[in-house]
Design a protein around this motif. Structure first.
Motif, PDB file in Angstrom:
ATOM      1  N   GLY A 259       1.243   6.156   0.115  1.00 15.05           N
ATOM      2  CA  GLY A 259       0.332   7.181   0.589  1.00 15.05           C
ATOM      3  C   GLY A 259       1.195   7.965   0.423  1.00 15.05           C
TER       4      GLY A 259
ATOM      5  N   TRP B 195      -2.578   9.995   5.889  1.00 16.88           N
ATOM      6  CA  TRP B 195      -3.912   9.656   5.669  1.00 16.88           C
ATOM      7  C   TRP B 195      -4.587   8.948   4.605  1.00 16.88           C
ATOM      8  CZ3 TRP B 195      -7.865   9.759   9.724  1.00 16.88           C
ATOM      9  CH2 TRP B 195      -7.721   9.748  10.108  1.00 16.88           C
ATOM     10  N   ASP B 196      -3.390   9.374   3.177  1.00 15.85           N
ATOM     11  CA  ASP B 196      -3.864   8.808   2.066  1.00 15.85           C
ATOM     12  C   ASP B 196      -4.049   7.753   1.840  1.00 15.85           C
ATOM     13  OD1 ASP B 196      -5.037   9.610  -1.142  1.00 15.85           O
ATOM     14  OD2 ASP B 196      -2.094   8.780  -1.066  1.00 15.85           O
ATOM     15  N   LEU B 197      -2.610   6.993   2.378  1.00 13.53           N
ATOM     16  CA  LEU B 197      -2.462   5.770   2.924  1.00 13.53           C
ATOM     17  C   LEU B 197      -3.621   5.169   3.366  1.00 13.53           C
ATOM     18  CD1 LEU B 197       0.627   3.867   3.490  1.00 13.53           C
ATOM     19  CD2 LEU B 197      -1.422   2.969   3.891  1.00 13.53           C
ATOM     20  N   LYS B 198      -4.251   5.170   4.404  1.00 10.67           N
ATOM     21  CA  LYS B 198      -4.996   4.264   5.329  1.00 10.67           C
ATOM     22  C   LYS B 198      -6.490   4.492   4.398  1.00 10.67           C
ATOM     23  CE  LYS B 198      -6.401   5.281   9.492  1.00 10.67           C
ATOM     24  NZ  LYS B 198      -6.137   5.830  10.281  1.00 10.67           N
TER      25      LYS B 198
ATOM     26  N   ALA C 226       0.258  11.632   4.151  1.00  4.79           N
ATOM     27  CA  ALA C 226       0.230  10.407   2.462  1.00  4.79           C
ATOM     28  C   ALA C 226       0.086   9.415   3.723  1.00  4.79           C
ATOM     29  CB  ALA C 226       2.418  10.659   3.102  1.00  4.79           C
TER      30      ALA C 226
ATOM     31  N   GLY D 245      -8.517   7.906  -1.545  1.00  5.55           N
ATOM     32  CA  GLY D 245      -6.655   8.718  -0.486  1.00  5.55           C
ATOM     33  C   GLY D 245      -7.932  10.481  -1.302  1.00  5.55           C
TER      34      GLY D 245
ATOM     35  N   ARG E  40      -6.886   5.395   0.594  1.00  2.00           N
ATOM     36  CA  ARG E  40      -6.180   4.375  -0.167  1.00  2.00           C
ATOM     37  C   ARG E  40      -6.585   2.616   0.565  1.00  2.00           C
ATOM     38  NH1 ARG E  40      -2.123   5.886  -4.006  1.00  2.00           N
ATOM     39  NH2 ARG E  40      -1.901   8.459  -3.834  1.00  2.00           N
TER      40      ARG E  40
ATOM     41  N   HIS F 271       1.434  -0.836  -0.096  1.00  2.00           N
ATOM     42  CA  HIS F 271      -0.104   0.283   0.044  1.00  2.00           C
ATOM     43  C   HIS F 271       0.898   1.377   0.092  1.00  2.00           C
ATOM     44  CE1 HIS F 271      -3.687  -2.289   0.379  1.00  2.00           C
ATOM     45  NE2 HIS F 271      -2.702  -3.061   1.337  1.00  2.00           N
TER      46      HIS F 271
END
Length: 396
Positions: free
Chosen positions: A73, A138-141, A136, A373, A143, A71
């Motif tokens: 982010g 939060w974006d990963l979470k 990054a 994301g 996504r 994964h």
């Protein structure tokens, strides 16, 4: 179905067995310092009063986080005129703290990064270096959940009112401003923000009058003095500006003058907006508690990322304030969509060359993208503008 008194019943804590929880670990972090050149130098009131030089480029810190499970982010922070290399340098020192951690633990990891650089404090460069990493995460979470960030946070709307700022700088003659107004409106922007704060207030009033006449009475119009008025000037000019039905007056006073902003907000019918220059939850809390503005304007990269932004938003919501985050629409679209009260997003097209995707505008609103994301990926142009980079963890 009824149960006889003689029957024994076994109560289970859940109706069906839960699935196994999924955890992951951070494998690598890549940091990049990217300098974005502007097409032409721009000036606001801080330049006309001699406090700053025209803005010619913006420094960005990008963070790309990858996990053992594959994964990824993407997050970023930025600085105008000065500070970009400092943010990058601080992020390089603390980024190794993330290797081997569970990326879902955003709150704990934010605290860990703050303590890793505790002697730098909890505002300014210290948290702006953390911001790219936090965003990054939060974006990963989001996504990994297969959701737009706004949906992960709990969206209250699928689109947000949008206003344009980039076409209304003081360095632009009024003819160019009016042309930019038409271009922004044709693109789908709803409101227009005009820079004010000239050494001669009469110049500002003429520009505001011209734009209001050009737009008509019903289109949202905001003005931004970029902290260049004192209390007396802000009150006197503010009273004249009441005639133009403004959505708000932004940063009429020094960003840290909570008392002055509160007095102005109580005096004028026109709403007051401020907060973009603040770099901590505590600073925002002081303004919110003092009643210093009707529109709260946190900037996620400046306050340390999405984790502290959400704390500020909770305080603002509790006090009944509207929200209008500063700059970086690519992040703030999602955060504004997840805010329960009135919210705006600020349109700047400057960052568009750095991403492969574009945000959609329609009927005065910006649409939440149907991508997981933040819904962004870095372009080849961003790579070309990269001046430094570093990798930590596997692949370093």
């Amino acid at each position: 179905m009824s149960i006889a008194p003689s029957e024994s019943v076994v109560f289970k804590p859940w109706a069906s067995a839960p699935g196994e929880a999924t955890t992951d670990r951070i494998q690598s972090v890549r940091l990049s310092l990217v300098n974005l050149p502007l097409h032409a130098p721009i000036s606001d009131a801080k330049v006309l009063t001699g406090r700053q030089k025209p803005l010619t480029e913006i420094a960005f810190l990008f963070a790309e986080i990858r996990t053992e499970g594959g994964h990824e982010g993407l997050g970023f922070s930025y600085s105008k005129r000065a500070g970009g290399p400092a943010i990058y340098a601080h992020a390089k020192e603390i980024a190794p703290e993330l290797i081997g951690e569970d990326p879902s633990d955003t709150g704990r990891l934010w605290s860990k990064l703050v303590w890793a650089g505790a002697s730098m404090g909890r505002s300014g460069v210290a948290v702006q270096g953390i911001a790219a990493l936090d965003i990054a995460l939060w974006d990963l979470k989001a996504r990994r959940a297969g959701l737009p960030l706004a949906k992960l946070l709990g969206a209250h709307r699928d689109s947000v009112d949008v206003y344009n700022t980039s076409g209304g700088y003081l360095s632009m003659p009024i003819k160019e401003v009016l042309e930019n107004v038409d271009l922004a409106r044709a693109r789908g922007v709803g409101g227009i923000k005009l820079k004010v704060g000239s050494p001669d207030p009469s110049v500002d009033l003429k520009r505001v009058e011209a734009v209001r006449e050009h737009l008509g009475d019903d289109v949202p119009l905001m003005v931004d003095a970029n902290q260049q008025w004192d209390r007396i000037t802000a009150t006197r000019v503010g009273r004249v500006l009441e005639n133009f039905n403004l959505t708000w007056i932004e940063e009429p006073l020094d960003a840290y003058d909570a008392e002055g902003h509160a007095a102005l907000a109580a005096t004028l019918d026109t709403p007051i907006a401020t907060g973009e220059m603040l770099t901590s939850v505590g600073e925002h809390a002081a303004l919110i508690e003092a009643g210093s503005s009707d529109f709260v304007q946190p900037d996620a990269p400046r306050v340390g990322g999405i984790t502290p932004f959400l704390r500020i938003a909770a305080l603002a919501d509790h006090k009944g304030r509207a929200l209008a985050p500063h700059f970086v629409m690519e992040i703030h679209l999602h955060l504004s969509a997840a805010y329960p009260r009135t919210a705006w997003v600020e349109h700047f097209e400057w960052l568009e060359p750095m991403f492969n995707e574009r945000l959609e505008l329609k009927d005065g609103r910006m649409i939440i993208p149907n991508r997981a994301g933040l819904g962004l990926s870095l372009s080849e142009q961003a790579a070309a503008w990269t001046t430094e980079s570093a990798v930590f963890g596997s692949g370093a």
